[in-house]
Design an enzyme around this catalytic site. Structure first.
Site, PDB file in Angstrom:
ATOM      1  N   CYS A  61      52.993  32.008  52.067  1.00 30.55           N
ATOM      2  CA  CYS A  61      54.519  31.286  53.174  1.00 30.55           C
ATOM      3  C   CYS A  61      54.331  32.515  53.963  1.00 30.55           C
ATOM      4  O   CYS A  61      54.560  31.864  55.362  1.00 30.55           O
ATOM      5  CB  CYS A  61      55.985  31.927  52.190  1.00 30.55           C
ATOM      6  SG  CYS A  61      55.982  31.317  51.100  1.00 30.55           S
ATOM      7  N   CYS A  72      55.085  35.668  48.437  1.00 33.95           N
ATOM      8  CA  CYS A  72      54.026  34.502  48.581  1.00 33.95           C
ATOM      9  C   CYS A  72      53.028  34.631  49.711  1.00 33.95           C
ATOM     10  O   CYS A  72      54.245  34.351  51.226  1.00 33.95           O
ATOM     11  CB  CYS A  72      54.973  33.034  48.809  1.00 33.95           C
ATOM     12  SG  CYS A  72      54.489  31.498  49.095  1.00 33.95           S
TER      13      CYS A  72
END
Length: 232
Positions: free
Chosen positions: A18, A15
């Site tokens: 993230c 991600c």
């Protein structure tokens, strides 16, 4: 850790937002100071700790949960935030102004006829598991959003319909609502002069429902109508 909350960063290894949290937000001195004073922070790989992610209905990454020591959710922040925004929203949450309250306040400022503001409210309601309320807001945006904001057309045909379809994974009435609107759009295409918007609605709704054969059939019917269906 008495008196502190727990901040749980649900992430995945693939991600990009993230990773941005890890490189830009969590190391920020102001964020580190807030955590030292107010919270115990942990990171959870949502693809490894699937039971915990399921318990808290984590479906997007990153999801930052703010919970009490007993595990009761106070609020959540979904998506990347810069340090200042994260601290502002976390502070609101600890003061009793959760994401739904913040979205309602924004709606009051922007006006009840703002489809973007109502969509953000719906998104917040989904994160709280208040699915029926969220669906009502999403459907208002689909049914009436263009009446109040013509520029909403792109979001309506993409992010909004996608959000309703995802909601249908845990709340079947959302898929029923998409089918009702798809059926109405198909019927309108056949009953009166076809418009581009009706045709576009058929495409995006069938796409969300994964019923692409119905789109092909609708366009075959438009071709058969010749000039009457040319615009659509």
């Amino acid at each position: 850790h008495e008196g502190k909350v727990v901040v749980v960063d649900f992430y995945t290894s693939w991600c990009p937002p993230c990773k941005a949290l890890d490189s830009r937000t969590w190391p920020d001195p102001s964020v580190r100071a807030w955590i030292d004073q107010k919270a115990v922070a942990i990171k959870v790989d949502a693809e490894k700790e699937t039971a915990l992610a399921s318990r808290y209905r984590v479906g997007a990454y990153p999801t930052i949960l703010i919970v009490k020591a007993d595990g009761t959710e106070i609020d959540r922040i979904v998506g990347f935030r810069e340090a200042a925004a994260l601290l502002s929203e976390a502070g609101d949450a600890l003061a009793g102004r959760d994401s739904v309250s913040r979205a309602r306040a924004a709606l009051a400022v922007e006006g009840a006829s703002s489809p973007m503001a109502r969509m953000r409210l719906a998104d917040a309601l989904v994160t709280k598991g208040r699915y029926a309320e969220a669906l009502a807001e999403y459907l208002w945006c689909f049914d009436h959003g263009l009446e109040h904001d013509a520029a909403f057309v792109g979001v309506r045909g993409s992010f909004l319909v996608g959000a309703i379809a995802r909601l249908g994974g845990g709340h079947p009435p959302a898929l029923d609502a998409l089918r009702e609107r798809r059926d109405a759009a198909e019927a309108a295409l056949g009953a009166k002069t076809a418009t581009r918007q009706l045709a576009a609605d058929v495409v995006v709704l069938n796409g969300a429902l994964e019923e692409h054969d119905r789109t092909l059939a609708a366009f075959d019917a438009l071709v058969a109508r010749g000039a009457a269906g040319a615009e659509a």
